[in-house]
Design a protein around this motif. Structure first.
Motif, PDB file in Angstrom:
ATOM      1  N   ALA A 153      24.568  39.063  38.449  1.00  7.49           N
ATOM      2  CA  ALA A 153      24.064  38.691  37.122  1.00  7.49           C
ATOM      3  C   ALA A 153      23.576  37.241  37.150  1.00  7.49           C
ATOM      4  N   ILE A 154      24.289  36.364  37.867  1.00  7.25           N
ATOM      5  CA  ILE A 154      23.874  34.947  37.926  1.00  7.25           C
ATOM      6  C   ILE A 154      22.499  34.817  38.606  1.00  7.25           C
ATOM      7  N   VAL A 155      22.314  35.514  39.735  1.00  8.50           N
ATOM      8  CA  VAL A 155      21.015  35.349  40.411  1.00  8.50           C
ATOM      9  C   VAL A 155      19.881  35.982  39.600  1.00  8.50           C
ATOM     10  N   GLN A 156      20.228  36.978  38.766  1.00  9.10           N
ATOM     11  CA  GLN A 156      19.188  37.554  37.892  1.00  9.10           C
ATOM     12  C   GLN A 156      18.809  36.566  36.782  1.00  9.10           C
ATOM     13  N   VAL A 157      19.823  35.867  36.220  1.00 11.37           N
ATOM     14  CA  VAL A 157      19.509  34.854  35.194  1.00 11.37           C
ATOM     15  C   VAL A 157      18.670  33.740  35.833  1.00 11.37           C
ATOM     16  N   LEU A 158      19.040  33.368  37.066  1.00 14.71           N
ATOM     17  CA  LEU A 158      18.245  32.348  37.767  1.00 14.71           C
ATOM     18  C   LEU A 158      16.803  32.835  37.924  1.00 14.71           C
ATOM     19  N   HIS A 159      16.643  34.109  38.208  1.00 13.93           N
ATOM     20  CA  HIS A 159      15.287  34.665  38.327  1.00 13.93           C
ATOM     21  C   HIS A 159      14.515  34.501  37.017  1.00 13.93           C
ATOM     22  N   ARG A 160      15.181  34.761  35.897  1.00 15.19           N
ATOM     23  CA  ARG A 160      14.487  34.622  34.609  1.00 15.19           C
ATOM     24  C   ARG A 160      14.143  33.160  34.337  1.00 15.19           C
ATOM     25  N   PHE A 161      15.053  32.268  34.739  1.00 18.74           N
ATOM     26  CA  PHE A 161      14.750  30.830  34.621  1.00 18.74           C
ATOM     27  C   PHE A 161      13.534  30.494  35.494  1.00 18.74           C
ATOM     28  N   ASN A 162      13.552  30.992  36.735  1.00 27.73           N
ATOM     29  CA  ASN A 162      12.429  30.733  37.652  1.00 27.73           C
ATOM     30  C   ASN A 162      11.106  31.186  37.047  1.00 27.73           C
ATOM     31  N   GLN A 163      11.147  32.367  36.417  1.00 26.57           N
ATOM     32  CA  GLN A 163       9.917  32.859  35.772  1.00 26.57           C
ATOM     33  C   GLN A 163       9.493  31.912  34.652  1.00 26.57           C
ATOM     34  N   GLY A 164      10.492  31.475  33.865  1.00 22.45           N
ATOM     35  CA  GLY A 164      10.206  30.610  32.710  1.00 22.45           C
ATOM     36  C   GLY A 164       9.552  29.300  33.108  1.00 22.45           C
ATOM     37  N   VAL A 165       9.961  28.747  34.251  1.00 22.45           N
ATOM     38  CA  VAL A 165       9.396  27.448  34.660  1.00 22.45           C
ATOM     39  C   VAL A 165       8.299  27.631  35.731  1.00 22.45           C
TER      40      VAL A 165
END
Ligand SMILES: C[S@@+](CC[C@H](N)C(=O)[O-])C[C@H]1O[C@@H](n2cnc3c(N)ncnc32)[C@H](O)[C@@H]1O
Length: 331
Positions: free
Chosen positions: A118-130
């Motif tokens: 779940a943490i690496v998926q949230v990081l993925h969404r952050f990566n997309q956002g920036v």
């Protein structure tokens, strides 16, 4: 965790890239990693470290040398800070106070694998956002192009610590759009991340391979078996000595070189990165992102570690907007 209305969190997320840009600009002014000039690095640290190099290929020796050199660099940075005025002295003191060796959940062998995912998926969404993946690709593109020039086969890229695997997919797609033939292999030492990334590759019908690999242990890989070895947002997971080993081994595995990208050590990022965890409603991500910010390496530290790891190699370290540091090591 309290929920923000979807419209509000969407609006805030959409503003993240601009906020990151503004804070990065502030950071360049306020946060100063240039207290020690390159001449200091050479004069004060490297000759001594390199003099002691006999037998450095022994892993334990290399690890110890890099750990000690970075300790010394940090000590000198604190000692020099006062010469640059009160603000520098205060910022360096705060920065040193924030430093931690606490483990992230991602590094805790007893932390449940599904929560790590779940943490690496949230990081993925952050990566997309920036827009991180476009940024990472633009960093790799010149090396990919020069590796592709005058060869028939695709450029072989190994991503270490690929987590969600999403950059490996983005790399394959962006390279294809840019007319660069690549063969991408993602890897991680968490078996569940690798299995999840393989499932995504199957579901998307994409030819990106994922293997289970500990970045320390590249003994199963032939020297030069990949052209480029790449690692994103994971350099801080390793102590200086461990990072020196990863760099030395990656420079051996890569025919062209190793490229590492991580967040730029900065106070400004404390206002941005954990906020993504609040917006994306993940306590675990907030926990890990706060520790991450306290562990990021300065660019001087990355340069020192790289030069110890690959003493005769080409080393380049530079900042990358909006808030990254990039280290390139060619053996
Ligand atoms: C912060 S995540 C970064 C994931 C991905 N690179 C990204 O940018 O979204 C850190 C990753 O490093 C992996 N990792 C930590 N130590 C590792 C090691 N020794 N070998 C391979 N992977 C490692 C973790 O499993 C995790 O997936």
């Amino acid at each position: 965790m309290a929920r923000l209305p979807l419209g509000v969190s969407g609006m805030l997320l959409a503003r993240l890239p601009r906020a990151v840009g503004v804070l990065s600009a502030v950071n360049l002014v306020v946060y100063n990693d240039n207290l020690l000039q390159h001449a200091d690095l050479d004069r004060l640290l490297l000759p001594r470290a390199l003099r002691e190099r006999a037998g450095w290929t022994e892993a334990a020796q290399l690890e110890r040398m890099a750990d000690e050199a970075v300790d010394e660099l940090r000590r000198l940075r604190s000692e020099h800070a006062a010469d640059h005025g009160r603000l520098s002295e205060a910022v360096v003191a705060l920065d040193e106070w924030l430093r931690t060796s606490d483990p992230e959940h991602l590094d805790d062998p007893d932390f449940p694998a599904e929560r790590k995912q779940a943490i690496v998926q949230v990081l993925h969404r952050f990566n997309q956002g920036v827009l991180a993946y476009r940024r990472f690709f633009s960093v790799l593109a010149p090396l990919l192009r020069s590796a592709a020039a005058g060869r028939r086969g695709p450029v072989r890229v190994l991503e270490l610590a690929s987590g969600s695997g999403e950059f490996a997919f983005a790399l394959a797609e962006l390279a294809a759009k840019s007319g660069i033939a690549v063969e991408v292999t993602g890897s991680d030492y968490v078996a569940e991340h690798v299995a999840a990334a393989r499932r995504k590759a199957d579901a998307r019908g994409v030819a990106v391979r994922f293997i289970e690999l500990d970045a320390f242990d590249q003994s199963g890989l032939e020297p030069g078996s990949y052209d480029i070895v790449f690692m994103a947002q994971s350099l801080h997971h390793f102590t200086p000595g461990q990072l020196a080993l990863v760099m030395a081994r990656s420079a051996r595995t890569a025919a062209v070189g190793f490229v590492g990208i991580d967040g730029r050590r900065s106070l400004a990022l404390f206002g941005i990165v954990p906020m993504a965890g609040v917006l994306l409603r993940s306590r675990d991500y907030i926990h890990d992102s706060l520790i991450t910010l306290r562990k990021f390496y300065t660019e001087s530290e990355l340069e020192l570690v790289a030069r110890i790891a690959v003493p005769d190699g080409f080393v380049s370290v530079r900042p990358e907007l909006p808030g990254y540091s990039v280290v390139t090591v060619c053996g």
